[in-house]
Design a protein around this motif. Structure first.
Motif, mmCIF file in Angstrom:
data_model
loop_
_atom_site.group_PDB
_atom_site.id
_atom_site.type_symbol
_atom_site.label_atom_id
_atom_site.label_comp_id
_atom_site.label_asym_id
_atom_site.label_seq_id
_atom_site.Cartn_x
_atom_site.Cartn_y
_atom_site.Cartn_z
ATOM 1 N N TYR A 32 40.745 123.052 -1.326
ATOM 2 C CA TYR A 32 40.292 121.682 -1.424
ATOM 3 C C TYR A 32 38.784 121.673 -1.674
ATOM 4 O O TYR A 32 38.070 122.616 -1.342
ATOM 5 C CB TYR A 32 40.574 120.931 -0.121
ATOM 6 C CG TYR A 32 42.036 120.671 0.145
ATOM 7 C CD1 TYR A 32 42.867 121.682 0.619
ATOM 8 C CD2 TYR A 32 42.582 119.405 -0.058
ATOM 9 C CE1 TYR A 32 44.205 121.436 0.882
ATOM 10 C CE2 TYR A 32 43.916 119.152 0.203
ATOM 11 C CZ TYR A 32 44.719 120.164 0.673
ATOM 12 O OH TYR A 32 46.035 119.919 0.927
ATOM 13 N N TYR A 34 35.578 119.791 -0.316
ATOM 14 C CA TYR A 34 35.091 118.969 0.790
ATOM 15 C C TYR A 34 33.623 118.628 0.577
ATOM 16 O O TYR A 34 32.854 119.439 0.071
ATOM 17 C CB TYR A 34 35.201 119.722 2.124
ATOM 18 C CG TYR A 34 36.610 119.917 2.611
ATOM 19 C CD1 TYR A 34 37.385 120.997 2.176
ATOM 20 C CD2 TYR A 34 37.171 119.035 3.525
ATOM 21 C CE1 TYR A 34 38.689 121.171 2.628
ATOM 22 C CE2 TYR A 34 38.471 119.203 3.983
ATOM 23 C CZ TYR A 34 39.218 120.270 3.528
ATOM 24 O OH TYR A 34 40.502 120.441 3.970
ATOM 25 N N TYR A 46 31.413 114.388 7.982
ATOM 26 C CA TYR A 46 32.446 114.442 6.951
ATOM 27 C C TYR A 46 32.345 113.217 6.054
ATOM 28 O O TYR A 46 32.156 112.089 6.535
ATOM 29 C CB TYR A 46 33.825 114.495 7.605
ATOM 30 C CG TYR A 46 34.974 114.252 6.656
ATOM 31 C CD1 TYR A 46 35.604 113.014 6.605
ATOM 32 C CD2 TYR A 46 35.419 115.257 5.803
ATOM 33 C CE1 TYR A 46 36.652 112.782 5.739
ATOM 34 C CE2 TYR A 46 36.472 115.033 4.923
ATOM 35 C CZ TYR A 46 37.081 113.794 4.896
ATOM 36 O OH TYR A 46 38.112 113.566 4.031
ATOM 37 N N GLN A 93 41.628 125.312 3.996
ATOM 38 C CA GLN A 93 42.157 124.796 5.259
ATOM 39 C C GLN A 93 41.319 123.731 5.923
ATOM 40 O O GLN A 93 41.771 123.110 6.857
ATOM 41 C CB GLN A 93 42.329 125.957 6.242
ATOM 42 C CG GLN A 93 41.072 126.808 6.387
ATOM 43 C CD GLN A 93 41.039 127.552 7.694
ATOM 44 O OE1 GLN A 93 40.769 126.960 8.714
ATOM 45 N NE2 GLN A 93 41.306 128.838 7.667
ATOM 46 N N GLY A 94 40.129 123.532 5.481
ATOM 47 C CA GLY A 94 39.361 122.427 6.013
ATOM 48 C C GLY A 94 38.587 122.706 7.279
ATOM 49 O O GLY A 94 37.662 121.994 7.619
ATOM 50 N N THR B 97 39.000 120.938 14.407
ATOM 51 C CA THR B 97 40.004 120.358 13.517
ATOM 52 C C THR B 97 41.280 120.081 14.303
ATOM 53 O O THR B 97 41.563 120.734 15.304
ATOM 54 C CB THR B 97 40.362 121.298 12.353
ATOM 55 O OG1 THR B 97 40.978 122.488 12.881
ATOM 56 C CG2 THR B 97 39.145 121.696 11.562
ATOM 57 N N ARG B 98 42.025 119.124 13.808
ATOM 58 C CA ARG B 98 43.304 118.800 14.447
ATOM 59 C C ARG B 98 44.349 119.878 14.148
ATOM 60 O O ARG B 98 45.250 120.104 14.945
ATOM 61 C CB ARG B 98 43.831 117.462 13.942
ATOM 62 C CG ARG B 98 43.033 116.249 14.361
ATOM 63 C CD ARG B 98 43.750 114.995 13.929
ATOM 64 N NE ARG B 98 42.987 113.790 14.205
ATOM 65 C CZ ARG B 98 42.114 113.260 13.370
ATOM 66 N NH1 ARG B 98 41.888 113.825 12.210
ATOM 67 N NH2 ARG B 98 41.461 112.157 13.693
ATOM 68 N N GLN B 100 45.741 122.920 10.813
ATOM 69 C CA GLN B 100 45.574 123.557 9.512
ATOM 70 C C GLN B 100 45.560 122.505 8.400
ATOM 71 O O GLN B 100 46.408 121.629 8.337
ATOM 72 C CB GLN B 100 46.745 124.521 9.272
ATOM 73 C CG GLN B 100 46.586 125.409 8.069
ATOM 74 C CD GLN B 100 45.761 126.645 8.360
ATOM 75 O OE1 GLN B 100 45.247 126.807 9.456
ATOM 76 N NE2 GLN B 100 45.635 127.511 7.395
ATOM 77 N N THR B 102 43.409 120.156 7.819
ATOM 78 C CA THR B 102 42.735 118.880 8.082
ATOM 79 C C THR B 102 41.226 119.094 8.111
ATOM 80 O O THR B 102 40.747 120.199 8.324
ATOM 81 C CB THR B 102 43.181 118.273 9.418
ATOM 82 O OG1 THR B 102 42.825 119.157 10.484
ATOM 83 C CG2 THR B 102 44.697 118.070 9.434
ATOM 84 N N GLU B 103 40.512 118.003 7.920
ATOM 85 C CA GLU B 103 39.050 118.124 7.849
ATOM 86 C C GLU B 103 38.470 118.423 9.223
ATOM 87 O O GLU B 103 39.071 118.131 10.261
ATOM 88 C CB GLU B 103 38.421 116.850 7.285
ATOM 89 C CG GLU B 103 38.617 115.605 8.123
ATOM 90 C CD GLU B 103 39.874 114.856 7.740
ATOM 91 O OE1 GLU B 103 40.853 115.497 7.277
ATOM 92 O OE2 GLU B 103 39.897 113.621 7.911
#
Lengths: 109, 115
Positions: A32, A34, A46, A93-94, B97-98, B100, B102-103
């Motif tokens: 992704y 970001y 964010y 994965q963020g 993060t919450r 895998q 997620t931001e």
């Protein structure tokens, strides 16, 4: 090492749109894009993220090219409070984020 | 967005002492937390990845015995800088993060000064 390239600095007039470019020519299919920003002496905030499609939220719009090798973050009406360092990061994965040097955006009156 | 809180925001300690920094996710359960540090005029550098109930994974060049990380619950991770020295003075920032994909949301950072 960071997988993105951003201009070191940019200026923008207050009230105008700020367009921040980012090159990520080696992005993988599962990564992704970001965007975060960091105002001096604070933790990063964010902004937005996307995979293939353009995205918009209350803060900004993210335009990703069809080949996914570059993207542009758009702040539609920049204010003085948008002055910050903006980071473009690619990640599958963020969570685990490798920060580059970012773009220092100065919004001027 | 989700809220991540760090404590303390600033700390000054004497050389040779240890300092503990807390990172809490206030309104969500964080399966994974991350610790970064940032020197003046530089970008954030990832130090370690912290998973609840397991040992932290440290990035290359980060001393695990000096930077002790504990992630005992889904809402709390701690970073302890042991035997701090002036060169450890830095801005330490956590994120959570919450899950895998997620931001990540960041804490406000902790400014550590070792004198």
């Amino acid at each position: 090492d960071a997988k993105t390239t951003q201009p070191t600095s940019m200026d923008c007039a207050e009230g105008r749109a700020a367009n921040l470019p980012c090159n990520h020519s080696t992005i993988s299919g599962n990564e992704y894009v970001y965007w975060y920003r960091q105002i001096h002496s604070q933790g990063p905030q964010y902004i937005i993220h996307g995979l293939k499609n353009n995205e918009t939220n209350e803060m900004a719009s993210l335009i990703i090219t069809e080949d996914r090798k570059s993207s542009t973050l758009i702040l539609p009406h920049a204010t003085l409070r948008d002055t910050a360092v903006y980071y473009c990061i690619v990640s599958p994965q963020g969570g685990k984020l490798i920060f580059g040097q970012g773009t220092e955006l100065s919004v001027k009156p | 967005g989700a809220v991540v809180s760090q404590h303390p925001s600033r700390v000054i300690c004497k050389s040779g002492t240890s300092v503990k920094i807390e990172c809490r996710s206030l309104d969500f359960q964080a399966t994974t937390m991350f610790w970064y540090r940032q020197f003046p005029k530089q970008s954030l550098m990832l130090m370690a990845t912290s998973n609840e109930g397991s040992k932290a994974t440290y990035e290359q060049g980060v001393e695990k015995d000096k930077f002790l990380i504990n992630h005992a619950s889904l809402t709390l991770s701690t970073l302890t800088v042991t035997s701090a020295h002036p060169e450890d003075s830095s801005f330490y920032i956590c994120s959570a993060t919450r899950g895998q994909g997620t931001e990540a949301f960041f804490g406000q950072g902790t400014r550590l000064t070792v004198v």
